[in-house]
Motif scaffolding. Structure first.
Motif, PDB file in Angstrom:
ATOM      1  N   ALA A 220       8.047 149.500   5.494  1.00  0.00           N
ATOM      2  CA  ALA A 220       7.342 148.796   6.569  1.00  0.00           C
ATOM      3  C   ALA A 220       6.685 147.505   6.089  1.00  0.00           C
ATOM      4  CB  ALA A 220       6.297 149.712   7.199  1.00  0.00           C
ATOM      5  N   THR A 221       6.642 147.295   4.771  1.00  0.00           N
ATOM      6  CA  THR A 221       6.028 146.063   4.247  1.00  0.00           C
ATOM      7  C   THR A 221       6.968 145.307   3.317  1.00  0.00           C
ATOM      8  OG1 THR A 221       5.000 147.345   2.463  1.00  0.00           O
ATOM      9  CG2 THR A 221       3.658 146.928   4.432  1.00  0.00           C
ATOM     10  N   SER A 222       8.265 145.573   3.449  1.00  0.00           N
ATOM     11  CA  SER A 222       9.263 144.823   2.675  1.00  0.00           C
ATOM     12  C   SER A 222      10.270 144.228   3.668  1.00  0.00           C
ATOM     13  CB  SER A 222      10.024 145.729   1.715  1.00  0.00           C
ATOM     14  OG  SER A 222       9.188 146.179   0.677  1.00  0.00           O
ATOM     15  N   VAL A 223      10.763 143.063   3.433  1.00  0.00           N
ATOM     16  CA  VAL A 223      10.481 142.139   2.345  1.00  0.00           C
ATOM     17  C   VAL A 223       9.155 141.427   2.635  1.00  0.00           C
ATOM     18  CG1 VAL A 223      11.294 139.991   1.275  1.00  0.00           C
ATOM     19  CG2 VAL A 223      12.919 141.804   1.901  1.00  0.00           C
ATOM     20  N   GLY A 224       8.325 141.274   1.616  1.00  0.00           N
ATOM     21  CA  GLY A 224       7.091 140.558   1.815  1.00  0.00           C
ATOM     22  C   GLY A 224       6.455 140.213   0.492  1.00  0.00           C
ATOM     23  N   VAL A 225       5.563 139.232   0.516  1.00  0.00           N
ATOM     24  CA  VAL A 225       5.006 138.687  -0.721  1.00  0.00           C
ATOM     25  C   VAL A 225       4.180 139.724  -1.470  1.00  0.00           C
ATOM     26  CG1 VAL A 225       3.618 136.863  -1.725  1.00  0.00           C
ATOM     27  CG2 VAL A 225       4.857 136.445   0.402  1.00  0.00           C
ATOM     28  N   ILE A 226       3.269 140.396  -0.768  1.00  0.00           N
ATOM     29  CA  ILE A 226       2.367 141.326  -1.441  1.00  0.00           C
ATOM     30  C   ILE A 226       3.171 142.453  -2.093  1.00  0.00           C
ATOM     31  CG2 ILE A 226       0.423 142.917  -1.109  1.00  0.00           C
ATOM     32  CD1 ILE A 226      -0.277 139.928  -0.768  1.00  0.00           C
ATOM     33  N   THR A 227       4.123 142.984  -1.343  1.00  0.00           N
ATOM     34  CA  THR A 227       4.941 144.064  -1.884  1.00  0.00           C
ATOM     35  C   THR A 227       5.785 143.588  -3.061  1.00  0.00           C
ATOM     36  OG1 THR A 227       5.022 145.093   0.291  1.00  0.00           O
ATOM     37  CG2 THR A 227       6.660 145.827  -1.304  1.00  0.00           C
ATOM     38  N   ALA A 228       6.353 142.397  -2.949  1.00  0.00           N
ATOM     39  CA  ALA A 228       7.191 141.882  -4.045  1.00  0.00           C
ATOM     40  C   ALA A 228       6.373 141.734  -5.326  1.00  0.00           C
ATOM     41  CB  ALA A 228       7.816 140.543  -3.646  1.00  0.00           C
ATOM     42  N   LEU A 229       5.154 141.221  -5.200  1.00  0.00           N
ATOM     43  CA  LEU A 229       4.313 141.053  -6.389  1.00  0.00           C
ATOM     44  C   LEU A 229       3.970 142.413  -7.000  1.00  0.00           C
ATOM     45  CD1 LEU A 229       1.876 138.250  -5.143  1.00  0.00           C
ATOM     46  CD2 LEU A 229       3.917 137.977  -6.546  1.00  0.00           C
ATOM     47  N   ALA A 230       3.687 143.386  -6.145  1.00  0.00           N
ATOM     48  CA  ALA A 230       3.364 144.727  -6.642  1.00  0.00           C
ATOM     49  C   ALA A 230       4.577 145.338  -7.344  1.00  0.00           C
ATOM     50  CB  ALA A 230       2.906 145.612  -5.481  1.00  0.00           C
ATOM     51  N   LEU A 231       5.740 145.201  -6.743  1.00  0.00           N
ATOM     52  CA  LEU A 231       6.974 145.697  -7.362  1.00  0.00           C
ATOM     53  C   LEU A 231       7.196 145.045  -8.721  1.00  0.00           C
ATOM     54  CD1 LEU A 231       9.377 145.663  -4.278  1.00  0.00           C
ATOM     55  CD2 LEU A 231       8.737 147.692  -5.597  1.00  0.00           C
ATOM     56  N   ALA A 232       6.915 143.742  -8.791  1.00  0.00           N
ATOM     57  CA  ALA A 232       7.145 143.009 -10.039  1.00  0.00           C
ATOM     58  C   ALA A 232       6.269 143.543 -11.164  1.00  0.00           C
ATOM     59  CB  ALA A 232       6.889 141.517  -9.829  1.00  0.00           C
ATOM     60  N   ALA A 233       4.989 143.760 -10.867  1.00  0.00           N
ATOM     61  CA  ALA A 233       4.076 144.222 -11.919  1.00  0.00           C
ATOM     62  C   ALA A 233       4.555 145.569 -12.473  1.00  0.00           C
ATOM     63  CB  ALA A 233       2.659 144.326 -11.367  1.00  0.00           C
ATOM     64  N   ALA A 234       5.009 146.445 -11.577  1.00  0.00           N
ATOM     65  CA  ALA A 234       5.501 147.755 -12.015  1.00  0.00           C
ATOM     66  C   ALA A 234       6.824 147.620 -12.772  1.00  0.00           C
ATOM     67  CB  ALA A 234       5.672 148.673 -10.804  1.00  0.00           C
TER      68      ALA A 234
END
Ligand code: MG
Length: 362
Positions: A92-106
């Motif tokens: 429900a929050t993809s594709v999106g900036v906040i989710t992408a950044l969180a995915l990247a850190a992980a």
């Protein structure tokens, strides 16, 4: 087995190293979202993502409340499966900036673990094409700098043996931008790359008009002329000017890159490992671009991008904007205008844990 036993996130504010302005924004502080993933075989991987001043706490909450619990118990070696599980948990929050950044850190934490376990540096494990890559400078080209400062910055980079500089554009008139670019071109001569960057500030009509004014100066690329969602506008501009069009720093999915490449709307892709959701999708964009015979010149994050550009055959440039010096114990090695990928196992960033802890805000 390398089962994830703990996964934690925290937020660190890193002060900017110099004043940075463009046509749309200022770089206020680097909100840096760290993720640390520990596995039952005793290894800990560190990943990170960033913003230039806003939204960091939203990324942190996404990680703590939704993503990291999904990671615990998984096999850290199966990075594609882990990435997909995290992505699928955020439909429900993809594709999106906040989710992408969180995915990247992980994802970066998982790649750090993968490299540590293999005893290999990222540049080799992610592909291993070459150890060092050309570097261009952006720190002397910010929009608030006057023409003399731009010229001095470009000459300084040239004197160091660096092969290019980027200048921000988006002054009130195209003529003003063109005068600034001309002054730099006259100072550095013909055998030196000059890039310009409008940070999504223009319409297609205005960008076509301004590109015509810039054409005499043999630019290496015209970056983010239009908002990233305007694929059709980029397609029109690319057809109207001989200057290569560069996009990617404001794109958050592999599919968005595919659309640009398929339509001939981008001549250079600038995929940002943080904004695309990590190394796993970054490599897909790089390989996709290779299939289209397009080079990759990633946005910012030279400390990690040096290893990714070095990993792929179509990596062309790393962007010089140092921003981690306050929280690391080793600087990026630069030799003869080339950035050298770190050769130690892992992502190759020597974090200074004390300095990170001192800047922790959440
Ligand atoms: Mg840019």
């Amino acid at each position: 087995m390398a089962r994830v036993v703990t996964a934690e996130a925290y937020l660190v504010d890193i002060e900017v190293e110099t004043v940075r302005t463009d046509a749309m924004q200022s770089f206020l502080k680097q909100e840096t979202i760290f993720v640390e993933v520990a596995t039952d075989d005793g290894l800990t991987g560190t990943g990170y993502a960033y913003t230039i001043g806003t939204g960091g706490r939203a990324v942190l909450a996404m990680l703590r409340e939704h993503l990291l619990p999904v990671l615990v118990g998984r096999d850290a070696r199966e990075v594609e499966a882990a990435w997909r599980a995290l992505y699928d948990s955020t439909r429900a929050t993809s594709v999106g900036v906040i989710t992408a950044l969180a995915l990247a850190a992980a994802d970066l934490a998982l790649w750090d673990l993968r490299c540590l376990r293999a005893g290999e540096p990222l540049w080799r494990l992610a592909g291993g094409f070459r150890r060092s890559v050309p570097l261009y400078d952006t720190e002397g080209g910010w929009l608030h700098l006057d023409q003399d400062e731009l010229v001095a910055g470009a000459l300084e980079s040239q004197a160091k043996g660096w092969p290019g500089v980027k200048l921000k554009v988006g002054k009130p008139t195209g003529v003003e931008d063109a005068h600034r670019v001309r002054a730099v071109r006259e100072a550095v001569g013909p055998e030196f790359d000059i890039m310009v960057d409008a940070n999504q500030s223009m319409t297609a009509a205005e960008a076509i008009r301004r590109a015509a004014l810039l054409e005499p100066y043999d630019l290496a690329w015209f970056e983010e002329p239009l908002p990233a969602e305007d694929v059709a506008g980029h397609e029109r501009l690319a057809a109207a000017t001989p200057i290569p069009i560069a996009v990617g720093e404001s794109m958050y999915s592999v599919g968005h890159f595919r659309e640009y490449l398929q339509r001939g709307a981008a001549g250079i892709v600038q995929v940002d490992v943080s904004r695309i959701g990590g190394i796993t999708p970054w490599l897909k964009v790089a390989h996709l671009a290779e299939a289209f015979n397009v080079v990759v010149c990633p946005h910012f994050l030279m400390e990690i991008h040096v290893s990714l550009v070095a990993a792929v055959p179509n990596g062309r440039y790393v962007e010089h904007i140092p921003q981690l010096r306050a929280v690391t114990t080793e600087q990026l090695a630069i030799v003869d205008g080339h950035a050298v990928a770190p050769d130690r196992p892992g992502l190759g960033i020597a974090w200074d844990r004390d300095q990170i802890d001192a800047r922790r805000v959440a």
